[in-house]
Scaffold this active site. Structure first.
Site, PDB file in Angstrom:
ATOM      1  N   ASP A   1       8.523  69.332  27.262  1.00 21.05           N
ATOM      2  CA  ASP A   1       9.287  68.612  26.568  1.00 21.05           C
ATOM      3  C   ASP A   1       8.752  67.702  25.743  1.00 21.05           C
ATOM      4  OD1 ASP A   1      12.002  67.616  26.838  1.00 21.05           O
ATOM      5  OD2 ASP A   1      11.965  66.022  28.040  1.00 21.05           O
ATOM      6  N   SER A   2      10.175  67.093  25.003  1.00 16.89           N
ATOM      7  CA  SER A   2      10.200  66.400  24.109  1.00 16.89           C
ATOM      8  C   SER A   2       9.924  65.015  24.839  1.00 16.89           C
ATOM      9  CB  SER A   2      11.463  65.639  23.605  1.00 16.89           C
ATOM     10  OG  SER A   2      12.309  65.416  24.428  1.00 16.89           O
TER      11      SER A   2
ATOM     12  N   HIS B   1      17.334  65.976  29.890  1.00 12.21           N
ATOM     13  CA  HIS B   1      17.491  64.344  30.120  1.00 12.21           C
ATOM     14  C   HIS B   1      18.650  64.191  30.779  1.00 12.21           C
ATOM     15  CE1 HIS B   1      14.496  64.187  26.918  1.00 12.21           C
ATOM     16  NE2 HIS B   1      14.204  63.262  26.595  1.00 12.21           N
TER      17      HIS B   1
ATOM     18  N   CYS C   1      13.164  71.995  27.649  1.00  8.93           N
ATOM     19  CA  CYS C   1      13.519  71.375  26.317  1.00  8.93           C
ATOM     20  C   CYS C   1      14.620  72.458  25.782  1.00  8.93           C
ATOM     21  CB  CYS C   1      12.723  71.120  25.520  1.00  8.93           C
ATOM     22  SG  CYS C   1      13.507  69.723  24.413  1.00  8.93           S
TER      23      CYS C   1
ATOM     24  N   GLU D   1      15.977  58.034  26.717  1.00  7.06           N
ATOM     25  CA  GLU D   1      14.170  57.976  26.206  1.00  7.06           C
ATOM     26  C   GLU D   1      13.685  56.358  25.954  1.00  7.06           C
ATOM     27  OE1 GLU D   1      12.348  61.381  27.017  1.00  7.06           O
ATOM     28  OE2 GLU D   1      10.693  60.073  26.425  1.00  7.06           O
TER      29      GLU D   1
HETATM   30  N1  DGL Z   1      15.113  67.374  27.293  1.00  6.11           N
HETATM   31  C1  DGL Z   1      15.302  68.092  25.736  1.00  6.11           C
HETATM   32  C2  DGL Z   1      16.564  68.953  26.050  1.00  6.11           C
HETATM   33  O1  DGL Z   1      16.519  69.827  27.182  1.00  6.11           O
HETATM   34  C3  DGL Z   1      15.262  67.127  24.269  1.00  6.11           C
HETATM   35  C4  DGL Z   1      16.289  66.299  24.725  1.00  6.11           C
HETATM   36  C5  DGL Z   1      15.757  65.441  22.981  1.00  6.11           C
HETATM   37  O2  DGL Z   1      14.287  64.979  22.724  1.00  6.11           O
HETATM   38  O3  DGL Z   1      16.578  65.245  21.996  1.00  6.11           O
HETATM   39  O4  DGL Z   1      16.811  69.660  24.629  1.00  6.11           O
END
Ligand code: DGL
Length: 203
Positions: free
Chosen positions: A6-7, A181, A69, A148
């Protein structure tokens, strides 16, 4: 070994779900916090980061990958997988399983919240249309980055509240959290939307 990508911290909500069914699973987790948030990035940027992320995980022993993600799914062209050591059958991403689960359930009018990259890709809208289902797609561009960054509750509440205009409220009774997130702030969604809205965490 299962690699989770994930990010940043969003994929931890997916890891928690995996741990519930596989408590002893060997897991290596990579949150690319250096490049977070992903949801504001272009498809070509996301493609490069995805290939690099998968490589990091395989270098650390991952034989299977959970791409936790949603924003990355838009960049998951099969050709990209050829660039990684992971065959498609050893990869789970978020979009397909989420859509399959929602269309096979007894949900009413469905809205879906996600990052700008995810909503802009049209991936979810198109996938639901394949099952003759319409959804209300809602982007919350600033939310994943704010989570985050550890922003306070007041800031996060304001960001979420702003995403649901009066016109949008009343058009759905089920909300899919299509950014990993977002379940980290599930109580805020519940408080803002009230008990009449059913909220789904795809993890
Ligand atoms: N958690 C990620 C998602 O499901 C990325 C969120 C992000 O870094 O903008 O899209």
């Amino acid at each position: 070994m299962i690699g989770i990508f994930d990010s940043g911290s969003g994929g931890l909500t997916v890891m928690r779900a995996i741990r519930e069914v596989m408590p002893d699973a060997d897991i290596v987790y990579f949150g690319d916090t250096k490049h977070a948030p992903y949801g504001i990035r272009s498809r070509s940027e996301l493609s490069k980061l995805t290939v690099a992320g998968f490589r990091t995980l395989t270098e650390h022993g991952a034989t299977h990958i959970v791409s936790a993600c949603n924003s990355v799914s838009a960049s998951l062209a099969l050709a990209l997988l050829d660039l990684s050591a992971i065959p498609p059958s050893s990869l789970i991403e978020m979009v397909g399983p989420t859509v399959r689960s929602v269309v096979s359930g007894t949900y009413g009018r469905v809205a879906l919240v996600a990052t700008e990259a995810t909503i802009g890709s049209g991936l979810y809208t198109e996938a639901f249309e394949m099952f003759d289902r319409k959804i209300v797609p809602i982007a919350i561009p600033a939310l994943a980055g704010a989570i985050e960054a550890g922003e306070d509750e007041t800031t996060l509440t304001a960001i979420i509240t702003e995403a649901f205009s009066k016109e949008v409220l009343g058009t759905f009774d089920t909300l899919v959290l299509a950014c990993t997130h977002y379940p980290l702030v599930l109580p805020l969604f519940e408080r803002i939307l009230g008990p009449s809205i059913r909220i789904i965490d795809p993890a």
